[in-house]
Every structure is written in C-alpha cells, then in structure tokens.
Design a protein around this motif. Sequence first.
Motif, PDB file in Angstrom:
ATOM      1  N   LEU A 166      52.865  15.261 -34.810  1.00  0.00           N
ATOM      2  CA  LEU A 166      51.753  14.190 -34.365  1.00  0.00           C
ATOM      3  C   LEU A 166      52.875  12.494 -34.925  1.00  0.00           C
ATOM      4  O   LEU A 166      53.738  12.957 -35.311  1.00  0.00           O
ATOM      5  N   THR A 167      52.219  12.011 -34.230  1.00  0.00           N
ATOM      6  CA  THR A 167      52.631  10.529 -35.155  1.00  0.00           C
ATOM      7  C   THR A 167      51.544  10.102 -36.045  1.00  0.00           C
ATOM      8  O   THR A 167      50.690  10.709 -36.267  1.00  0.00           O
ATOM      9  N   GLN A 168      52.369   8.855 -36.534  1.00  0.00           N
ATOM     10  CA  GLN A 168      51.919   8.067 -38.028  1.00  0.00           C
ATOM     11  C   GLN A 168      50.456   8.328 -37.548  1.00  0.00           C
ATOM     12  O   GLN A 168      48.904   9.268 -38.748  1.00  0.00           O
ATOM     13  N   GLN A 169      50.065   7.686 -36.431  1.00  0.00           N
ATOM     14  CA  GLN A 169      48.836   6.518 -36.383  1.00  0.00           C
ATOM     15  C   GLN A 169      47.722   7.986 -35.727  1.00  0.00           C
ATOM     16  O   GLN A 169      46.397   8.332 -35.905  1.00  0.00           O
ATOM     17  N   GLN A 170      47.867   9.282 -35.434  1.00  0.00           N
ATOM     18  CA  GLN A 170      47.546  10.248 -35.297  1.00  0.00           C
ATOM     19  C   GLN A 170      47.265  11.446 -36.701  1.00  0.00           C
ATOM     20  O   GLN A 170      45.824  11.963 -37.007  1.00  0.00           O
ATOM     21  N   HIS A 179      47.362   3.484 -40.576  1.00  0.00           N
ATOM     22  CA  HIS A 179      48.542   4.453 -40.266  1.00  0.00           C
ATOM     23  C   HIS A 179      49.637   3.361 -41.443  1.00  0.00           C
ATOM     24  O   HIS A 179      50.113   4.264 -42.356  1.00  0.00           O
TER      25      HIS A 179
END
Length: 190
Positions: A166-170, A179
């Motif tokens: 996953l991205t940090q934003q997710q 984030h």
Amino acid sequence: MYNLLYKNISRYINLPEENFKQFADLFQFKKIKRKEMVLKEGEYCLFEGFVQEGCFKVYYLNENGFEQTLYFAVEGWWITDLDSLINHVPCTLNIEAIEDSEVLMISKKDKEYLYETMPQVEKLFRIMNQQSSVALQRRILSLTGKTADKRYLEFLEKYPGLEQRLTQQQVASYLGITHEFLSKIRRKLL
C-alpha cells in the motif's frame, strides 16, 4: 481455481465435494485491473465477491471529499456493499482494486438460489455476517477509542505484510489520519 474459496468456507461449514461444485459453479471469475472500480458510490450492489488474488480498498468519501477506508480486502476476504445488496439502496461505498486482482463473484439471485437448495450455505453466510459484524464493531471501537499509534499497531497485526503493498496515503486513510501524521508515528515507533 477454487481451492482458496473451499478452504475459506470450510472454516465455517462442512460442504461435501459434490455440493461444493454446485456452489462454486454459481460464481463468475473476473480479472480486475489495478485502479479499476468494482463498485462506485450511487450504483446498486448486486454481488458478493471473494478475493482470489490481489487487494481491494473499500472506502467512502467523507463530507470534505477525503477518502475514508473502511477495510482492505486481500486474498481470502470478501467484498460487497452489504447495505446496498440487502436493502437495494444506492451504494455509499466504493470498491477499487489496488493491484491487479482476481475475484469470484456471486449474484444476489444465485446466492438466494443456494439458500433455497443448500441450507448449509445459508448457515455459512449467517456465520460470515456475524464475523463481519464483530469486525465492524471492533473497527468502530478502535477508531473512536484508541490513539492513532495503537490503531497503526492494530493495522500491522490485522494485515501482516500488507503495508508493503500500500501507499502511505492508503494506510493513513484506513487509520483516519494524514500521511504526515503517519510518518511521525512510524518514526516514533522505530
């Protein structure tokens, strides 16, 4: 192709092989590309999906237009908008593939058919719905009563290895934080 599905339902019920074949034949196999929407807010949900491979995020947009992720569905998890499916109302949730994914989907109509022809399938989905209710209760209690640090640690425990996918934003969207704040938590915990 149905091994993971069989393993999943075997946790809840004993379904003989011949019945499982009848059960599995009602599922439609779909390949979903990364970033493809399986369901959008405002549509009507007519299916339940079993994730064979890949990862999905199930989310809504809050009144400020920010994504709020309810859960991630990885291999062996189910995806749907239960309110829309059961009550035939427009979806409030969005379901998007985070990775190229494979899903087995069953329509509401076929699921109802299974309820009528195989009583153990009704038991299966009753137990799964109970488990889902428990998980949602725990999620609500976590969001409303725990610090972001504790929610992050719970996330790591609940979804081992998923953070790398996953991205940090997710991850931040799931935790209900920015984030930037997630970066601070990570630095503090290291």
